[in-house]
Design a protein around this motif. Structure first.
Motif, PDB file in Angstrom:
ATOM      1  N   GLU A  58       1.051  -1.342   0.073  1.00 43.19           N
ATOM      2  CA  GLU A  58       0.048  -0.025   0.086  1.00 43.19           C
ATOM      3  C   GLU A  58       0.952   1.262  -0.142  1.00 43.19           C
ATOM      4  OE1 GLU A  58      -3.073  -0.365   2.935  1.00 43.19           O
ATOM      5  OE2 GLU A  58      -3.064   1.976   2.998  1.00 43.19           O
ATOM      6  N   LYS A  59       1.966   1.272   0.776  1.00 39.63           N
ATOM      7  CA  LYS A  59       2.798   2.453   0.964  1.00 39.63           C
ATOM      8  C   LYS A  59       3.476   2.538  -0.387  1.00 39.63           C
ATOM      9  CE  LYS A  59       1.446   2.830   5.258  1.00 39.63           C
ATOM     10  NZ  LYS A  59       2.233   2.050   6.146  1.00 39.63           N
ATOM     11  N   MET A  60       3.909   1.324  -0.872  1.00 38.29           N
ATOM     12  CA  MET A  60       4.498   1.553  -2.299  1.00 38.29           C
ATOM     13  C   MET A  60       3.760   2.168  -3.362  1.00 38.29           C
ATOM     14  SD  MET A  60       7.767   0.158  -2.054  1.00 38.29           S
ATOM     15  CE  MET A  60       8.229  -0.451  -3.819  1.00 38.29           C
ATOM     16  N   ARG A  61       2.430   1.931  -3.200  1.00 42.92           N
ATOM     17  CA  ARG A  61       1.604   2.278  -4.135  1.00 42.92           C
ATOM     18  C   ARG A  61       1.368   3.862  -4.117  1.00 42.92           C
ATOM     19  NH1 ARG A  61      -1.271  -2.567  -3.921  1.00 42.92           N
ATOM     20  NH2 ARG A  61      -2.786  -1.521  -2.256  1.00 42.92           N
ATOM     21  N   ALA A  62       1.258   4.448  -2.777  1.00 45.60           N
ATOM     22  CA  ALA A  62       0.954   5.752  -2.612  1.00 45.60           C
ATOM     23  C   ALA A  62       2.301   6.388  -3.052  1.00 45.60           C
ATOM     24  CB  ALA A  62       1.034   5.836  -1.028  1.00 45.60           C
ATOM     25  N   LEU A  63       3.576   5.819  -2.662  1.00 43.60           N
ATOM     26  CA  LEU A  63       4.851   6.308  -3.068  1.00 43.60           C
ATOM     27  C   LEU A  63       4.744   6.528  -4.520  1.00 43.60           C
ATOM     28  CD1 LEU A  63       7.526   7.364  -1.922  1.00 43.60           C
ATOM     29  CD2 LEU A  63       8.483   5.476  -2.212  1.00 43.60           C
ATOM     30  N   GLN A  64       4.459   5.565  -5.164  1.00 42.14           N
ATOM     31  CA  GLN A  64       4.252   5.656  -6.609  1.00 42.14           C
ATOM     32  C   GLN A  64       3.513   6.913  -7.066  1.00 42.14           C
ATOM     33  OE1 GLN A  64       2.995   2.104  -8.586  1.00 42.14           O
ATOM     34  NE2 GLN A  64       4.079   2.434 -10.436  1.00 42.14           N
ATOM     35  N   GLU A  65       2.385   6.953  -6.547  1.00 43.34           N
ATOM     36  CA  GLU A  65       1.625   8.020  -6.796  1.00 43.34           C
ATOM     37  C   GLU A  65       2.335   9.582  -6.916  1.00 43.34           C
ATOM     38  OE1 GLU A  65      -2.138   7.621  -5.201  1.00 43.34           O
ATOM     39  OE2 GLU A  65      -2.476   5.572  -5.879  1.00 43.34           O
ATOM     40  N   LEU A  66       3.067   9.563  -5.797  1.00 43.09           N
ATOM     41  CA  LEU A  66       3.548  10.706  -5.471  1.00 43.09           C
ATOM     42  C   LEU A  66       4.644  11.109  -6.451  1.00 43.09           C
ATOM     43  CD1 LEU A  66       3.860  10.921  -1.505  1.00 43.09           C
ATOM     44  CD2 LEU A  66       2.418  12.288  -2.931  1.00 43.09           C
ATOM     45  N   ILE A  67       5.275  10.010  -6.885  1.00 42.01           N
ATOM     46  CA  ILE A  67       6.448  10.343  -7.745  1.00 42.01           C
ATOM     47  C   ILE A  67       6.071  10.730  -9.215  1.00 42.01           C
ATOM     48  CG2 ILE A  67       8.370   9.492  -8.484  1.00 42.01           C
ATOM     49  CD1 ILE A  67       8.847   7.948  -6.359  1.00 42.01           C
ATOM     50  N   PRO A  68       6.384  11.900  -9.616  1.00 43.36           N
ATOM     51  CA  PRO A  68       5.809  12.024 -10.918  1.00 43.36           C
ATOM     52  C   PRO A  68       6.518  11.253 -12.043  1.00 43.36           C
ATOM     53  CG  PRO A  68       7.266  13.776 -10.262  1.00 43.36           C
ATOM     54  CD  PRO A  68       7.119  12.803  -9.217  1.00 43.36           C
TER      55      PRO A  68
END
Lengths: 91, 423
Positions: free
Chosen positions: B347-357
């Motif tokens: 879940e955290k990885m997905r959130a991080l992926q969304e943050l990174i442009p």
């Protein structure tokens, strides 16, 4: 013995495991909050969570700063070098 | 000839109204046009056909029953004559024929559920179906495809039939069998219920496998697979299908005929347990072997690789049956905790992926790499901007005394700023 078994079970994943551990460690170093608690073993999820939070805070800061810079840009001459600097910063 | 025509129209009337009931008004309208034409040509026949048609329309659900027996006797007589006639009238019906070609795709999607019992139905009623297939081209095609239809008798072969069956036989099924679908859905209860029961059995199987029993290892494997599948979207369907197959083999349900349905149904069935186990993301990469699943699981265990070894050790000991009860419970707890942990991390990885442009990497390592770089660049950017903010107020008098401090503190490309400040 158990490590050997796991190594046999997944030869490739071992490598990526180490990679991920290293990357998470790097991330931890970047994060300000956890830096002090480095000797401790912090969980990956905590690191990821802190990273997300940090990135969000940085985003907010960037937005604030760009807003300020644009305001400053309006106050000074457009031809001055500072304006160029500020414009480059705002991008 | 004229004698044949009304019968042909007769058959057409059977199929068309019922098919119109199933939302194919255009075709029926088109057919009706042709029917109208022919009727106009044959005066005395008009009344007969109109009466028949009215009868059909008044009883939309039942004409199939009536039409079936009526069509059977007439079909054999008029098949060839129909063909001759239909070939002659092909030009008239050409436009009408072309239209169904477009519609079949629609129907294939629209009536897929009807079609899957249909193959088993068609096997029993191929002759009548072919007889009742009114358009000539279709009739000929039905004949060609009849062996294909005959081969597709079992329900198990229904799913694989889905792509291979060419549209024309489908159309025949639609036309010839829509008349039969109504009764068939009732009459072919066994065949339909067979597919339904197979589906239900899959549901039952997948839900029963977690239950403890003699196959504790299988159940545990299933649970672990479900857990892993719940977490690892890559392998969800594959694992559960494999586990389901194992479950059925162990539970003795289904057999080879139901196996395919199982795999098909489990894809949908296991989505619910997968969803319940907290990861709701659709599988990004479906085709993946269990080895990959295992590897994926272990990649997640960055700090708890020992736990994975413990898991595998437990699983292996489980198979040997030594202290199985305690081990299984411990392994269960392990699995659950591992699954939860992995879920959180993903879940955290997905959130991080969304943050990174502009992050299009699905690989965890590369994603973390990008995250690190992005974080560094962000930090740098913020620093620069804060410096830039500091630059401008320097222009105002009275603030100059701060400049040296700023210049000292920030040794980055502020030489220019320093220069014009002191000018």
């Amino acid at each position: 013995m158990s490590s050997r078994r796991s190594r046999q079970a997944a030869g490739v994943s071992r490598i990526s495991d180490d990679q991920i551990i290293e990357l998470v460690a790097k991330l931890r170093q970047l994060l300000p909050e956890i830096r002090d608690r480095r000797p401790q073993k912090v969980s990956a999820s905590k690191v990821l969570q802190e990273t997300c939070n940090y990135i969000r805070s940085l985003h907010r800061e960037v937005d604030d700063l760009s807003e300020r810079l644009s305001q400053l840009l309006s106050t000074i001459d457009a031809d001055s070098p500072e304006a160029a600097i500020i414009r480059s910063l705002i991008m | 000839m004229n004698h044949c025509v009304p019968d042909f129209e007769f058959d057409d009337d059977h199929s068309i109204p019922t098919s119109s009931v199933l939302n194919r008004p255009r075709k029926s309208a088109m057919a009706e046009e042709d029917v109208m034409e022919l009727l106009w040509q044959n005066g005395p026949v008009v009344l007969h056909n109109q009466n028949q048609r009215s009868l059909k329309k008044s009883q939309p659900s039942f004409p199939a029953d009536q039409s079936a027996p009526r069509e059977i006797p007439s079909s054999h007589h008029h098949q060839q004559e129909q063909q001759d006639h239909l070939f002659m009238q092909e030009d008239e019906m050409a436009s009408w024929l072309h239209y169904p070609l477009n519609d079949t795709n629609f129907d294939s999607d629209f009536c897929t559920d009807l079609l899957y019992p249909a193959p088993c139905i068609t096997s029993t009623t191929t002759t009548t179906a072919t007889a009742t297939a009114t358009p000539p081209v279709r009739a000929t095609r039905v004949r060609d495809s009849r062996p294909q239809l005959n081969t597709a008798t079992t329900v198990a072969s229904a799913p694989p039939l889905r792509p291979p069956i060419p549209p024309p036989p489908r159309r025949t099924e639609n036309f010839g069998l829509f008349a039969r679908h109504m009764p068939r859905e009732v009459a072919s209860g066994p065949s339909n219920s067979k597919s339904v029961t197979i589906r239900e059995s899959t549901v039952v199987d997948s839900s029963d496998t977690p239950a403890p029993g003699p196959d504790s290892r299988a159940s545990e494997a299933m649970r672990s697979m479900e857990g892993a599948s719940g977490v690892n979207n890559n392998n969800r369907c594959r694992n559960t299908s494999g586990a389901g197959a194992a479950a059925t083999s162990s539970g003795g349900g289904g057999g080879s005929s139901g196996a395919r349905d199982l795999t098909m149904c489990e894809m949908t069935v296991t989505s619910s347990p997968g969803g319940s186990s907290a990861s709701a993301e659709p599988p990004a990469q479906k085709p993946a072997a269990e080895d990959r699943k295992r590897k994926g699981r272990e990649t997640d265990d960055e700090y708890h690789s020992e736990d994975v070894e413990l898991e595998s050790a437990d699983a292996k000991k489980q198979s040997r049956g030594s202290t199985s009860a305690k081990r299984s419970r411990a392994a269960e707890v392990h699995n659950l905790s591992e699954r939860r942990r992995r879920d959180r991390i993903n879940e955290k990885m997905r959130a991080l992926q969304e943050l990174i442009p502009r992050c299009n990497k699905s690989d965890k390592a590369s994603m973390l790499d990008e995250a690190i770089e992005y974080l560094k660049s962000l930090q740098l950017q913020v620093q620069m901007m804060s410096m830039g903010c500091g630059v401008v107020p320097m222009m105002f008098p009275g603030v100059q005394q701060y400049m040296p401090n700023m210049g000292m503190g920030i040794g980055m490309g502020m030489g220019m700023g320093r220069a014009w400040i002191w000018e």
